[in-house]
Scaffold this motif. Structure first.
Motif, mmCIF file in Angstrom:
data_model
loop_
_atom_site.group_PDB
_atom_site.id
_atom_site.type_symbol
_atom_site.label_atom_id
_atom_site.label_comp_id
_atom_site.label_asym_id
_atom_site.label_seq_id
_atom_site.Cartn_x
_atom_site.Cartn_y
_atom_site.Cartn_z
ATOM 1 N N LYS A 124 10.977 6.227 -13.392
ATOM 2 C CA LYS A 124 12.305 6.828 -13.617
ATOM 3 C C LYS A 124 13.347 6.253 -12.664
ATOM 4 O O LYS A 124 14.538 6.476 -12.835
ATOM 5 N N VAL A 125 12.876 5.592 -11.604
ATOM 6 C CA VAL A 125 13.815 4.960 -10.658
ATOM 7 C C VAL A 125 13.558 3.456 -10.615
ATOM 8 O O VAL A 125 12.456 2.995 -10.919
ATOM 9 N N GLU A 126 14.613 2.710 -10.236
ATOM 10 C CA GLU A 126 14.517 1.244 -10.224
ATOM 11 C C GLU A 126 13.721 0.737 -9.029
ATOM 12 O O GLU A 126 13.130 -0.329 -9.062
ATOM 13 N N SER A 127 13.800 1.521 -7.933
ATOM 14 C CA SER A 127 13.097 1.125 -6.705
ATOM 15 C C SER A 127 12.925 2.380 -5.858
ATOM 16 O O SER A 127 13.389 3.462 -6.242
ATOM 17 N N THR A 128 12.301 2.231 -4.695
ATOM 18 C CA THR A 128 12.184 3.393 -3.797
ATOM 19 C C THR A 128 13.446 3.563 -2.956
ATOM 20 O O THR A 128 13.532 4.487 -2.150
ATOM 21 N N GLU A 129 14.392 2.654 -3.117
ATOM 22 C CA GLU A 129 15.613 2.608 -2.289
ATOM 23 C C GLU A 129 15.262 2.628 -0.810
ATOM 24 O O GLU A 129 15.816 3.397 -0.023
ATOM 25 N N GLY A 130 14.314 1.806 -0.450
ATOM 26 C CA GLY A 130 13.993 1.607 0.970
ATOM 27 C C GLY A 130 12.997 2.601 1.547
ATOM 28 O O GLY A 130 12.723 2.586 2.746
ATOM 29 N N VAL A 131 12.430 3.472 0.709
ATOM 30 C CA VAL A 131 11.435 4.425 1.230
ATOM 31 C C VAL A 131 10.050 3.750 1.244
ATOM 32 O O VAL A 131 9.655 3.118 0.260
ATOM 33 N N TYR A 132 9.351 3.888 2.364
ATOM 34 C CA TYR A 132 7.971 3.390 2.488
ATOM 35 C C TYR A 132 7.079 4.542 2.909
ATOM 36 O O TYR A 132 7.453 5.332 3.780
ATOM 37 N N MET A 133 5.921 4.593 2.298
ATOM 38 C CA MET A 133 4.950 5.637 2.625
ATOM 39 C C MET A 133 3.684 4.926 3.113
ATOM 40 O O MET A 133 3.154 4.047 2.415
ATOM 41 N N VAL A 134 3.230 5.253 4.308
ATOM 42 C CA VAL A 134 2.000 4.632 4.852
ATOM 43 C C VAL A 134 0.903 5.708 4.870
ATOM 44 O O VAL A 134 0.917 6.601 5.712
ATOM 45 N N PRO A 135 -0.050 5.644 3.922
ATOM 46 C CA PRO A 135 -1.007 6.754 3.794
ATOM 47 C C PRO A 135 -2.219 6.635 4.722
ATOM 48 O O PRO A 135 -3.359 6.610 4.269
ATOM 49 N N GLU B 108 10.994 11.289 -7.174
ATOM 50 C CA GLU B 108 10.634 10.048 -7.891
ATOM 51 C C GLU B 108 10.448 8.897 -6.900
ATOM 52 O O GLU B 108 9.504 8.109 -7.020
ATOM 53 N N HIS B 109 11.369 8.811 -5.921
ATOM 54 C CA HIS B 109 11.248 7.741 -4.917
ATOM 55 C C HIS B 109 9.963 7.926 -4.112
ATOM 56 O O HIS B 109 9.261 6.971 -3.783
ATOM 57 N N PHE B 110 9.685 9.172 -3.764
ATOM 58 C CA PHE B 110 8.520 9.492 -2.929
ATOM 59 C C PHE B 110 7.219 9.109 -3.653
ATOM 60 O O PHE B 110 6.324 8.487 -3.076
ATOM 61 N N ILE B 111 7.162 9.463 -4.938
ATOM 62 C CA ILE B 111 5.954 9.154 -5.719
ATOM 63 C C ILE B 111 5.818 7.648 -5.891
ATOM 64 O O ILE B 111 4.727 7.079 -5.737
ATOM 65 N N ARG B 112 6.933 7.002 -6.177
ATOM 66 C CA ARG B 112 6.892 5.543 -6.346
ATOM 67 C C ARG B 112 6.439 4.858 -5.052
ATOM 68 O O ARG B 112 5.621 3.940 -5.071
ATOM 69 N N GLU C 105 3.325 2.434 -4.556
ATOM 70 C CA GLU C 105 3.536 1.074 -4.030
ATOM 71 C C GLU C 105 2.662 0.810 -2.802
ATOM 72 O O GLU C 105 2.264 -0.325 -2.543
ATOM 73 N N SER C 106 2.335 1.884 -2.052
ATOM 74 C CA SER C 106 1.533 1.678 -0.835
ATOM 75 C C SER C 106 0.146 1.115 -1.178
ATOM 76 O O SER C 106 -0.455 0.408 -0.369
ATOM 77 N N LEU C 107 -0.357 1.393 -2.363
ATOM 78 C CA LEU C 107 -1.657 0.825 -2.768
ATOM 79 C C LEU C 107 -1.524 -0.694 -2.900
ATOM 80 O O LEU C 107 -2.400 -1.462 -2.482
ATOM 81 N N ALA C 108 -0.385 -1.098 -3.474
ATOM 82 C CA ALA C 108 -0.157 -2.531 -3.693
ATOM 83 C C ALA C 108 0.098 -3.268 -2.370
ATOM 84 O O ALA C 108 -0.398 -4.380 -2.156
ATOM 85 N N TYR C 109 0.853 -2.626 -1.471
ATOM 86 C CA TYR C 109 1.118 -3.284 -0.179
ATOM 87 C C TYR C 109 -0.154 -3.407 0.654
ATOM 88 O O TYR C 109 -0.400 -4.429 1.306
ATOM 89 N N GLN C 110 -0.978 -2.353 0.638
ATOM 90 C CA GLN C 110 -2.235 -2.430 1.409
ATOM 91 C C GLN C 110 -3.113 -3.554 0.858
ATOM 92 O O GLN C 110 -3.779 -4.271 1.603
#
Ligand code: ADP
Ligand code: G3P
Length: 496
Positions: free
Chosen positions: A334-345, A373-377, A381-386
C-alpha cells in the motif's frame, strides 16, 4: 516396491508428514503444532515426548487423508530442526529434561567461559562452527551440569544424546538404534567435519562422555526399520536423514558446487554447496556438512539468520498489526517505500555475520508520517536485508558470484518480499513449484537408498520452477537502501 516415500519433517514449531510419489509430487500432508516453553527470557525448550507423539499423529493422519496403505510406503526419510538437544535414559527411554531448542540462549555463560579461555579458534577449525549457544555441545553440557544425577549417569554410560533425528529413529525402531547422519553431527560442536569423527579433545573440554553419542552414518542408507507396533504392522525402512536446511539444499537439487538456496521459515538459512571441500569463512559463515551420499561427503557454507518469518508472527501476535502472515503483503504494497524506516529484528541477538548474542531489536527513522504500512513493510524488508548481509559474506568467502538464488519456506509465498529480495541482492530469485523442499530432500535421500529413485540426476530433472523474480532496481538506489540498513544495524549493536 511401495509406491510412496514418506518424509517426516520435524520443525521448530510443528511436525509434518508428507507423502511423495515417484514424480516427486505431494500426495498427502499432515501437520501438528506442539507447545513451546519459554522458562526464562531467551530460553526455548520443547517436550521431546510431545514431539514424538506429534510425529505419530502426523503419520496416521497423512496415510488416512491420502488413502494410502502403510504397506505402500517404500521408505521413510527424516529431516529435523537442527541442533535441538535431547538427552534420555538408556534404560527407560525417557528424556531427563526438556529438549533445549536451537534458538535458546541459556548456554551463553558456558560459551563465554570457553571463549575467554581462547577456545574459539580450536572449535572453529575442527567443527566449522563458533562458540555460540546455537549449537548442541554446550546444551548437552548444560543438561549434565543442571539435572541432578545426570553427570554420574552419563559417566556410567546410562544416558544417550541425540538431535531430533536421532530421537525419532530411536523411537521408531523401538529403542534399538542410536544413529545420526553427517549433516546433523556437523551442527553439534563435537564432530570433526574433516576427519568425520567425534572429537576427543573437544569432548574433553566440554566434559561430555563419548558413550552418550550416536553412531554417525551417511545421509542416505537404511539405518533401521520401524517396529510393527509404530507403523501399523509394517517394518518400513528408515532410509534417509538430514538436518532440515541441508535437506532443503538437496530438495532444491543444488548438487553442483556454487549452487545455493535460502529458506524463509522461522529463521532464514542460506546454504551454498561447496563440493568436496569445506571452505573456511573469514566473515562469520559456518562451514558445515551438506550430506554424505554414496560414500562421499559434500560441504556447504551457511549463513544463519535467527529471526525471519518469526518477525512476521510477531507483527501478528505481539504487535497485533495483522491478522495473518499473508496479510503483511497487502499492507506492505500500500506504500511505495518505508520512507526511511528500518526495522532490525534482533530479538534473540544476531547470527551471521554479526554473531552478537546481546543485540536486541530496534526501529529507526520514525516520523510523524510513519504508518502501520511502513512498519510492516520495514519488517518484511528486514528479511531481505539480512539475506543480503549473508550473501555478501558468502560471495567474498567463496569467490563465487551467484547466478540465481533458489528459495523456499513459508514466507516465499509473499511476492512483494521475493521481488524486493531480488532487487536488494541484484540476483534473480527462483521459486520452485514444490515449496516443501525440506521434506522433498529427505524423501529423495530415503528414495535413493531404497532404489525408489536411481540417481541424483533423475532427481535434478524433477526440479520445477514456479516463478523467477528478476531484479529491477537501479544500482544506486539499491546501495543507498542497503547502506541505510547497515547504519541501522550498527546503531542497534551499539545500544546495549
Ligand atoms: N505470506 C507470508 N508473508 C510473510 N511471511 C510469511 C508468509 N506466510 C508465512 N510466513 C512466515 O513463514 C513462517 C512459516 O514458514 P515455515 O517454512 O512453515 O517455517 P518453520 O519450518 O520454521 O516452522 C512463519 O514464521 C510465518 O510468519
Ligand atoms: O525448524 P526450522 O525450519 O525453523 O529450522 C531450524 C534450523 O534447522 C535451525 O538450525
Amino acid at each position: 516396491m511401495g509406491k510412496y516415500i514418506l518424509a517426516l519433517d520435524q520443525g521448530t514449531t510443528s511436525s509434518r508428514a508428507i507423502l511423495f510419489n515417484k514424480e516427486g509430487e505431494i500426495v498427502g500432508t499432515a501437520q501438528q503444532e506442539f507447545e513451546q516453553f519459554f522458562p526464562k527470557p531467551g530460553w526455548v525448550e520443547h517436550d521431546a515426548n510431545e514431539i514424538w507423539t506429534s510425529i505419530l499423529a502426523c503419520i496416521a493422519s497423512v496415510l488416512r487423508k491420502a488413502d494410502v496403505e502403510p504397506g505402500e510406503v517404500a521408505g521413510i526419510g527424516i529431516t529435523n530442526q537442527r541442533e535441538t538437544t535431547v538427552i534420555w535414559d538408556k534404560n527407560t527411554g525417557k528424556p531427563i529434561h526438556h529438549a533445549i531448542v536451537w534458538q535458546s540462549r541459556q548456554t551463553e555463560d558456558i560459551c563465554q567461559e570457553l571463549r575467554d579461555k581462547g577456545y574459539n579458534e580450536l572449535f572453529n577449525s575442527k567443527t566449522g562452527l563458533l562458540l555460540d549457544p546455537y549449537f548442541s555441545g554446550t546444551k548437552v553440557k548444560w543438561i549434565l551440569d543442571h539435572v541432578e544425577g545426570a553427570r554420574e549417569k552419563a559417566n556410567n554410560g546410562e544416558l544417550l544424546f541425540g538431535t531430533i533425528d536421532t530421537w525419532l529413529v530411536y523411537k521408531l525402531s523401538g529403542g534399538k538404534v542410536h544413529v545420526t547422519d553427517y549433516s546433523n553431527a556437523s551442527r553439534t560442536l563435537m564432530f570433526n567435519i574433516y576427519d568425520l569423527q567425534w572429537d576427543d579433545e573437544l569432548l574433553e573440554i566440554l566434559d561430555i562422555p563419548k558413550s552418550m553419542l550416536p553412531e554417525v552414518r551417511q545421509s542416505s542408507e537404511v539405518y533401521a526399520h520401524t517396529v510393527d507396533y509404530h507403523f501399523f504392522g509394517y517394518n518400513v525402512p528408515i532410509a534417509g536423514i538430514a538436518g532440515d536446511q541441508q535437506a532443503a539444499l538437496f530438495g532444491q537439487a543444488c548438487f553442483e558446487k556454487g549452487m545455493a538456496k535460502n529458506t524463509y521459515g522461522t529463521g532464514c538459512f542460506m546454504l551454498m554447496n561447496t563440493g568436496s571441500e569445506g571452505v573456511k569463512s573469514e566473515r562469520g559463515l559456518l562451514t558445515t556438512i551438506a550430506w554424505g551420499v554414496d560414500g562421499k561427503v559434500e560441504y556447504a557454507l551457511e549463513g544463519s539468520i535467527f529471526v525471519a518469518g518469526s518477525a512476521i508472527q510477531w507483527l501478528r501476535d505481539g504487535m497485533r498489526m495483522i491478522d495473518s502472515a499473508k496479510a503483511s503483503e497487502e499492507y506492505a504494497t500500500k506504500v511505495e517505500s518505508t520512507e526511511g524506516v528500518y526495522m532490525v529484528p534482533a530479538f534473540v541477538g544476531m547470527g551471521t555475520p554479526y554473531w552478537d548474542s546481546d543485540a536486541r531489536g530496534a526501529v529507526f527513522g520514525l516520523t510523524r508520517g510513519t504508518t502501520k504500512e511502513h512498519f510492516i513493510r520495514a519488517t518484511l524488508e528486514s528479511l531481505a536485508y539480512q539475506t543480503r548481509d549473508v550473501l555478501d559474506a558468502m560471495t567474498a568467502d567463496s569467490g563465487i558470484d551467484l547466478k540465481s538464488l533458489r528459495v523456499d519456506g513459508g514466507a516465499v509465498q509473499n511476492d512483494f518480499l521475493m521481488q524486493f529480495q531480488s532487487d536488494i541482492l541484484g540476483v534473480p530469485v527462483d521459486r520452485p513449484v514444490v515449496n516443501e523442499t525440506t521434506a522433498l530432500g529427505a524423501a529423495f535421500l530415503a528414495g535413493l537408498a531404497v532404489d525408489f529413485w536411481s540417481e541424483k540426476e533423475e532427481i535434478a530433472q524433477q526440479w520445477r520452477k514456479d516463478r523467477t523474480f528478476t531484479d529491477n532496481m537501479a544500482e544506486e538506489k539499491r546501495e543507498l537502501l542497503y547502506n541505510g540498513w547497515k547504519k541501522a544495524v550498527k546503531a542497534t549493536r551499539e545500544y546495549k
